[in-house]
Design a protein around this motif. Structure first.
Motif, PDB file in Angstrom:
ATOM      1  N   ASP A  29       0.831  -1.202   0.000  1.00 47.84           N
ATOM      2  CA  ASP A  29       0.000   0.000   0.000  1.00 47.84           C
ATOM      3  C   ASP A  29       0.869   1.257   0.000  1.00 47.84           C
ATOM      4  OD1 ASP A  29      -2.614   1.105  -0.055  1.00 47.84           O
ATOM      5  OD2 ASP A  29      -2.409   1.615   2.084  1.00 47.84           O
ATOM      6  N   ALA A  30       1.952   1.246   0.773  1.00 47.10           N
ATOM      7  CA  ALA A  30       2.871   2.388   0.790  1.00 47.10           C
ATOM      8  C   ALA A  30       3.509   2.578  -0.588  1.00 47.10           C
ATOM      9  CB  ALA A  30       3.945   2.195   1.855  1.00 47.10           C
ATOM     10  N   SER A  31       3.876   1.488  -1.227  1.00 53.54           N
ATOM     11  CA  SER A  31       4.454   1.567  -2.575  1.00 53.54           C
ATOM     12  C   SER A  31       3.438   2.141  -3.557  1.00 53.54           C
ATOM     13  CB  SER A  31       4.902   0.183  -3.050  1.00 53.54           C
ATOM     14  OG  SER A  31       5.965  -0.288  -2.280  1.00 53.54           O
ATOM     15  N   ARG A  32       2.207   1.721  -3.439  1.00 53.23           N
ATOM     16  CA  ARG A  32       1.153   2.240  -4.318  1.00 53.23           C
ATOM     17  C   ARG A  32       1.012   3.748  -4.151  1.00 53.23           C
ATOM     18  NH1 ARG A  32      -3.495   4.153  -3.508  1.00 53.23           N
ATOM     19  NH2 ARG A  32      -3.527   3.522  -1.326  1.00 53.23           N
ATOM     20  N   ARG A  33       1.045   4.222  -2.909  1.00 50.02           N
ATOM     21  CA  ARG A  33       0.927   5.666  -2.667  1.00 50.02           C
ATOM     22  C   ARG A  33       2.126   6.418  -3.249  1.00 50.02           C
ATOM     23  NH1 ARG A  33      -0.787   3.739   2.338  1.00 50.02           N
ATOM     24  NH2 ARG A  33       1.226   4.264   3.256  1.00 50.02           N
ATOM     25  N   GLN A  34       3.328   5.842  -3.094  1.00 48.47           N
ATOM     26  CA  GLN A  34       4.524   6.484  -3.639  1.00 48.47           C
ATOM     27  C   GLN A  34       4.452   6.580  -5.157  1.00 48.47           C
ATOM     28  OE1 GLN A  34       7.703   4.091  -2.111  1.00 48.47           O
ATOM     29  NE2 GLN A  34       7.701   5.092  -0.106  1.00 48.47           N
ATOM     30  N   ALA A  37       2.045   9.314  -6.114  1.00 47.33           N
ATOM     31  CA  ALA A  37       2.622  10.650  -5.948  1.00 47.33           C
ATOM     32  C   ALA A  37       3.586  10.965  -7.090  1.00 47.33           C
ATOM     33  CB  ALA A  37       3.339  10.754  -4.603  1.00 47.33           C
ATOM     34  N   ARG A  38       4.365   9.979  -7.498  1.00 48.20           N
ATOM     35  CA  ARG A  38       5.308  10.194  -8.604  1.00 48.20           C
ATOM     36  C   ARG A  38       4.561  10.430  -9.912  1.00 48.20           C
ATOM     37  NH1 ARG A  38       9.286   5.717  -6.357  1.00 48.20           N
ATOM     38  NH2 ARG A  38      10.529   7.080  -5.013  1.00 48.20           N
ATOM     39  N   VAL A  39       3.502   9.706 -10.123  1.00 45.72           N
ATOM     40  CA  VAL A  39       2.695   9.911 -11.335  1.00 45.72           C
ATOM     41  C   VAL A  39       2.123  11.327 -11.348  1.00 45.72           C
ATOM     42  CG1 VAL A  39       0.560   9.230 -12.510  1.00 45.72           C
ATOM     43  CG2 VAL A  39       2.171   7.483 -11.757  1.00 45.72           C
ATOM     44  N   ALA A  40       1.654  11.788 -10.199  1.00 42.01           N
ATOM     45  CA  ALA A  40       1.113  13.148 -10.115  1.00 42.01           C
ATOM     46  C   ALA A  40       2.194  14.176 -10.454  1.00 42.01           C
ATOM     47  CB  ALA A  40       0.541  13.412  -8.722  1.00 42.01           C
ATOM     48  N   ARG A  41       3.417  13.965  -9.966  1.00 39.12           N
ATOM     49  CA  ARG A  41       4.516  14.887 -10.286  1.00 39.12           C
ATOM     50  C   ARG A  41       4.833  14.861 -11.778  1.00 39.12           C
ATOM     51  NH1 ARG A  41       6.906  13.399  -5.023  1.00 39.12           N
ATOM     52  NH2 ARG A  41       7.784  11.602  -6.057  1.00 39.12           N
ATOM     53  N   VAL A  42       4.838  13.679 -12.371  1.00 38.50           N
ATOM     54  CA  VAL A  42       5.117  13.564 -13.806  1.00 38.50           C
ATOM     55  C   VAL A  42       4.040  14.282 -14.615  1.00 38.50           C
ATOM     56  CG1 VAL A  42       5.221  11.934 -15.744  1.00 38.50           C
ATOM     57  CG2 VAL A  42       6.500  11.464 -13.656  1.00 38.50           C
ATOM     58  N   VAL A  43       2.791  14.125 -14.227  1.00 33.31           N
ATOM     59  CA  VAL A  43       1.697  14.798 -14.929  1.00 33.31           C
ATOM     60  C   VAL A  43       1.867  16.308 -14.833  1.00 33.31           C
ATOM     61  CG1 VAL A  43      -0.797  15.240 -14.872  1.00 33.31           C
ATOM     62  CG2 VAL A  43       0.067  12.899 -14.741  1.00 33.31           C
ATOM     63  N   ARG A  44       2.194  16.791 -13.626  1.00 36.20           N
ATOM     64  CA  ARG A  44       2.393  18.232 -13.435  1.00 36.20           C
ATOM     65  C   ARG A  44       3.578  18.732 -14.267  1.00 36.20           C
ATOM     66  NH1 ARG A  44       3.774  18.477  -8.308  1.00 36.20           N
ATOM     67  NH2 ARG A  44       5.943  18.863  -8.758  1.00 36.20           N
ATOM     68  N   LEU A  45       4.685  17.998 -14.263  1.00 39.32           N
ATOM     69  CA  LEU A  45       5.856  18.399 -15.043  1.00 39.32           C
ATOM     70  C   LEU A  45       5.569  18.372 -16.540  1.00 39.32           C
ATOM     71  CD1 LEU A  45       8.718  16.642 -13.075  1.00 39.32           C
ATOM     72  CD2 LEU A  45       8.316  19.096 -13.275  1.00 39.32           C
ATOM     73  N   ARG A  46       4.785  17.397 -16.973  1.00 39.02           N
ATOM     74  CA  ARG A  46       4.418  17.325 -18.387  1.00 39.02           C
ATOM     75  C   ARG A  46       3.596  18.551 -18.776  1.00 39.02           C
ATOM     76  NH1 ARG A  46       0.703  12.908 -21.527  1.00 39.02           N
ATOM     77  NH2 ARG A  46       1.140  13.714 -23.585  1.00 39.02           N
ATOM     78  N   GLN A  47       2.674  18.967 -17.920  1.00 40.97           N
ATOM     79  CA  GLN A  47       1.875  20.156 -18.200  1.00 40.97           C
ATOM     80  C   GLN A  47       2.745  21.406 -18.228  1.00 40.97           C
ATOM     81  OE1 GLN A  47      -1.394  20.335 -19.130  1.00 40.97           O
ATOM     82  NE2 GLN A  47      -0.849  22.446 -19.577  1.00 40.97           N
ATOM     83  N   GLU A  48       3.688  21.503 -17.293  1.00 43.13           N
ATOM     84  CA  GLU A  48       4.595  22.649 -17.275  1.00 43.13           C
ATOM     85  C   GLU A  48       5.451  22.682 -18.537  1.00 43.13           C
ATOM     86  OE1 GLU A  48       6.836  22.573 -13.655  1.00 43.13           O
ATOM     87  OE2 GLU A  48       5.059  22.861 -12.402  1.00 43.13           O
ATOM     88  N   LEU A  49       5.898  21.525 -18.991  1.00 44.10           N
ATOM     89  CA  LEU A  49       6.682  21.446 -20.216  1.00 44.10           C
ATOM     90  C   LEU A  49       5.837  21.871 -21.417  1.00 44.10           C
ATOM     91  CD1 LEU A  49       9.321  20.650 -21.599  1.00 44.10           C
ATOM     92  CD2 LEU A  49       8.453  18.315 -21.723  1.00 44.10           C
ATOM     93  N   HIS A  50       4.608  21.420 -21.447  1.00 49.00           N
ATOM     94  CA  HIS A  50       3.696  21.809 -22.535  1.00 49.00           C
ATOM     95  C   HIS A  50       3.490  23.319 -22.526  1.00 49.00           C
ATOM     96  CE1 HIS A  50      -0.044  22.625 -24.581  1.00 49.00           C
ATOM     97  NE2 HIS A  50      -0.035  21.425 -25.107  1.00 49.00           N
ATOM     98  N   ASP A  51       3.262  23.898 -21.356  1.00 46.34           N
ATOM     99  CA  ASP A  51       3.067  25.347 -21.241  1.00 46.34           C
ATOM    100  C   ASP A  51       4.325  26.113 -21.678  1.00 46.34           C
ATOM    101  OD1 ASP A  51       0.565  24.748 -20.250  1.00 46.34           O
ATOM    102  OD2 ASP A  51       1.081  25.202 -18.155  1.00 46.34           O
ATOM    103  N   ALA A  52       5.493  25.613 -21.274  1.00 39.47           N
ATOM    104  CA  ALA A  52       6.750  26.271 -21.658  1.00 39.47           C
ATOM    105  C   ALA A  52       6.945  26.206 -23.168  1.00 39.47           C
ATOM    106  CB  ALA A  52       7.927  25.618 -20.937  1.00 39.47           C
TER     107      ALA A  52
END
Length: 100
Positions: A29-34, A37-52
């Motif tokens: 369960d802890a691994s699933r949460r980690q 969280a990493r997927v959420a960061r990747v999604v956010r970074l992908r959006q920032e890259l798209h915006d840039a």
């Protein structure tokens, strides 16, 4: 890497399931949460890259369309969302500053 998870196959109400120790379940369960969280960061970074990328495209268009003697500082600042564009030294870089 963690230790291997011991599992047992069990049949519950005619359905095959996997039984694991509570501590192993907590690790999973802890691994699933980690991972979540990493997927959420990747999604956010992908959006920032798209915006840039979109901003860079707009900057290129402004620079391509500008006349040689034209100052495009204000338009570039608007595209870049630069709050420091209000500073006249940035919008008119040729202007000299006097020290008091």
């Amino acid at each position: 890497m963690g230790r291997k998870i011991d599992r047992r196959t069990v049949i519950v109400d005619g359905r095959e399931m996997v039984a694991i120790a509570p501590a192993d379940f907590e690790r999973l369960d802890a691994s699933r949460r980690q991972v979540g969280a990493r997927v959420a960061r990747v999604v956010r970074l992908r959006q920032e890259l798209h915006d840039a990328h979109a901003r860079i495209t707009r900057v290129r268009a402004i620079l391509t369309d500008a006349q040689p003697a034209e100052c495009v500082c204000d338009r570039l600042a608007a595209v870049l969302g630069d709050e420091s564009a209000q500073d006249s030294s940035l919008t008119h870089p040729i202007r000299s500053r006097r020290r008091s």
